[in-house]
Scaffold this motif. Structure first.
Motif, mmCIF file in Angstrom:
data_model
loop_
_atom_site.group_PDB
_atom_site.id
_atom_site.type_symbol
_atom_site.label_atom_id
_atom_site.label_comp_id
_atom_site.label_asym_id
_atom_site.label_seq_id
_atom_site.Cartn_x
_atom_site.Cartn_y
_atom_site.Cartn_z
ATOM 1 N N THR A 151 2.652 -0.865 -0.224
ATOM 2 C CA THR A 151 1.478 -0.514 0.583
ATOM 3 C C THR A 151 1.021 0.905 0.248
ATOM 4 O O THR A 151 1.082 1.812 1.087
ATOM 5 C CB THR A 151 1.795 -0.629 2.084
ATOM 6 N N PRO A 152 0.575 1.145 -0.985
ATOM 7 C CA PRO A 152 0.108 2.488 -1.336
ATOM 8 C C PRO A 152 -1.115 2.869 -0.516
ATOM 9 O O PRO A 152 -1.868 2.009 -0.046
ATOM 10 C CB PRO A 152 -0.219 2.355 -2.824
ATOM 11 N N GLY A 153 -1.317 4.170 -0.376
ATOM 12 C CA GLY A 153 -2.464 4.677 0.365
ATOM 13 C C GLY A 153 -2.109 5.964 1.078
ATOM 14 O O GLY A 153 -2.645 7.022 0.763
ATOM 15 N N HIS A 154 -1.191 5.891 2.037
ATOM 16 C CA HIS A 154 -0.689 7.105 2.695
ATOM 17 C C HIS A 154 0.024 7.969 1.663
ATOM 18 O O HIS A 154 -0.168 9.181 1.614
ATOM 19 C CB HIS A 154 0.246 6.706 3.830
ATOM 20 N N THR A 155 0.877 7.358 0.879
ATOM 21 C CA THR A 155 1.415 7.934 -0.356
ATOM 22 C C THR A 155 1.316 6.860 -1.428
ATOM 23 O O THR A 155 1.198 5.670 -1.121
ATOM 24 C CB THR A 155 2.886 8.364 -0.221
ATOM 25 N N ALA A 156 1.417 7.265 -2.677
ATOM 26 C CA ALA A 156 1.322 6.296 -3.767
ATOM 27 C C ALA A 156 2.519 5.359 -3.800
ATOM 28 O O ALA A 156 2.412 4.230 -4.294
ATOM 29 C CB ALA A 156 1.182 7.029 -5.102
ATOM 30 N N ASN A 157 3.670 5.818 -3.284
ATOM 31 C CA ASN A 157 4.895 5.015 -3.370
ATOM 32 C C ASN A 157 5.289 4.374 -2.044
ATOM 33 O O ASN A 157 6.427 3.937 -1.879
ATOM 34 C CB ASN A 157 6.053 5.870 -3.903
ATOM 35 N N HIS A 158 4.366 4.270 -1.111
ATOM 36 C CA HIS A 158 4.697 3.774 0.230
ATOM 37 C C HIS A 158 5.061 2.297 0.202
ATOM 38 O O HIS A 158 4.391 1.474 -0.427
ATOM 39 C CB HIS A 158 3.520 3.990 1.174
ATOM 40 N N LEU A 159 6.144 1.967 0.921
ATOM 41 C CA LEU A 159 6.595 0.580 1.055
ATOM 42 C C LEU A 159 6.719 0.212 2.532
ATOM 43 O O LEU A 159 7.061 1.047 3.373
ATOM 44 C CB LEU A 159 7.977 0.389 0.409
ATOM 45 N N CYS A 160 6.446 -1.052 2.837
ATOM 46 C CA CYS A 160 6.821 -1.648 4.112
ATOM 47 C C CYS A 160 7.889 -2.693 3.834
ATOM 48 O O CYS A 160 8.042 -3.152 2.696
ATOM 49 C CB CYS A 160 5.613 -2.305 4.794
ATOM 50 N N PHE A 161 8.624 -3.074 4.864
ATOM 51 C CA PHE A 161 9.677 -4.075 4.715
ATOM 52 C C PHE A 161 9.553 -5.124 5.816
ATOM 53 O O PHE A 161 9.497 -4.780 7.000
ATOM 54 C CB PHE A 161 11.062 -3.425 4.781
ATOM 55 N N ALA A 162 9.516 -6.399 5.415
ATOM 56 C CA ALA A 162 9.477 -7.506 6.359
ATOM 57 C C ALA A 162 10.879 -8.065 6.527
ATOM 58 O O ALA A 162 11.566 -8.372 5.541
ATOM 59 C CB ALA A 162 8.534 -8.596 5.864
ATOM 60 N N LEU A 163 11.310 -8.175 7.768
ATOM 61 C CA LEU A 163 12.630 -8.733 8.062
ATOM 62 C C LEU A 163 12.533 -10.251 8.027
ATOM 63 O O LEU A 163 11.938 -10.872 8.915
ATOM 64 C CB LEU A 163 13.091 -8.258 9.437
ATOM 65 N N GLN A 164 13.078 -10.832 6.979
ATOM 66 C CA GLN A 164 12.947 -12.273 6.798
ATOM 67 C C GLN A 164 13.615 -13.031 7.940
ATOM 68 O O GLN A 164 14.652 -12.624 8.459
ATOM 69 C CB GLN A 164 13.528 -12.690 5.449
#
Length: 303
Positions: A151-164
């Motif tokens: 999910t880049p935008g706030h920072t170029a390397n931003h990640l979100c994680f979905a708990l499967q």
């Protein structure tokens, strides 16, 4: 967009926010962090720690106290701002747990001539994960599996994680529980941020665990409102430029007239991100080029 600002950080104490998920809030309140940075402990016997926060020994102590002897088997980092990632190295020193998640800090674009990065000090330049995760990667731990969402935008390397297997998504600073996310070039990029908003809207998770603030329920509706807020801000900027050439402070004084003036510099960064995007789409022109100090006017670029 209005937000529920009622939030009790319970500093030093782990708060259960869902079965097998606890939140600890670092005691680092401020204009960019609300009451502080949220750390999440996933699991009961073997734990995954997400975003151990700033380089603050007291917060690391609180994480270890909350673990109560359970093994911290992995440390996940969503992005490299100094309120989220430096604590990972301190926690690794204490536990030996490997660090996974986002890659090293990087800007969304190179600096222009004579341009200064206003948030350069907020980037954690020392972050080096043991395992870098990319979009679609699944991180498997003893008690949970997490899907990586770039999910880049706030920072170029931003990640979100979905708990499967759940309806929960760790949204970090892309979607926060108290304010819109800061998007500040050259570290951030508004076009990438909006694309990442659409990425989250295409998914089914509806409970977000943000990097700041409380749990976001009915999250997809919240994100739709967030998108509309950004689009309305973009339109308001374009309308301001219909009256002639303006600087970013000129625009901020009008659009943020009801906001505490001490927050106007941060608002200016957001306006700059919109203007950079609009200039890239040919909807505004900048003299001499899109920067914080440039003059902007509406109209299609002649380039």
């Amino acid at each position: 967009m209005k937000h529920d600002r009622v939030f009790d950080p319970h500093y030093g104490t782990a708060v259960e926010v869902a079965p097998g998920i606890r939140r600890l809030t670092a005691n680092n309140p401020g204009p960019f962090t609300f009451f502080g940075t949220n750390t999440y402990l996933l699991g009961t016997r073997r734990l995954v720690c997400v975003d151990p926060g700033p380089a603050a020994t007291d917060h690391i102590d609180a994480i270890l106290n909350a673990a109560s002897g359970a093994e911290i088997e992995a440390i996940l980092v969503t992005h490299t701002h100094i309120d989220h990632s430096p604590g990972a190295r301190l926690l690794k020193e204490r536990t030996g747990a490997p660090i996974a998640g986002c890659g090293p800090h990087e800007a969304a674009r190179a600096l222009g001539d004579n341009e200064i990065n206003p948030l350069d000090a907020s980037g954690d330049k020392d972050h080096r994960p043991d395992r870098q995760l990319f979009d679609g990667d699944v991180f498997s731990a003893s008690e949970c599996q997490l899907e990586t969402i770039a999910t880049p935008g706030h920072t170029a390397n931003h990640l979100c994680f979905a708990l499967q297997g759940t309806d929960h998504l760790l949204s970090a600073d892309h979607v926060m529980g108290w304010s819109t996310s800061v998007v500040a070039p050259p570290d951030g990029n508004m076009r990438a941020y909006m694309a990442s908003i659409d990425t989250l809207l295409s998914r089914d998770e509806d409970i977000y665990l943000p990097g700041h603030g409380g749990v976001i329920r009915s999250a997809r509706a919240y994100v739709r409102d967030l998108k509309q807020h950004r689009l309305a801000r973009e339109q308001a900027i374009l309308e301001q430029l219909q009256d002639g050439e303006k600087t970013i402070p000129d625009i901020v004084r009008v659009l943020y007239a009801a906001v505490d003036p001490t927050l106007h510099p941060a608002a200016g960064l957001s306006v700059f991100a919109h203007l950079e995007d609009l200039a890239g789409r040919g909807l505004v022109t900048a003299t001499p080029s899109p920067t914080l100090s440039a003059r902007y006017r509406g109209g299609v670029s002649s380039d």
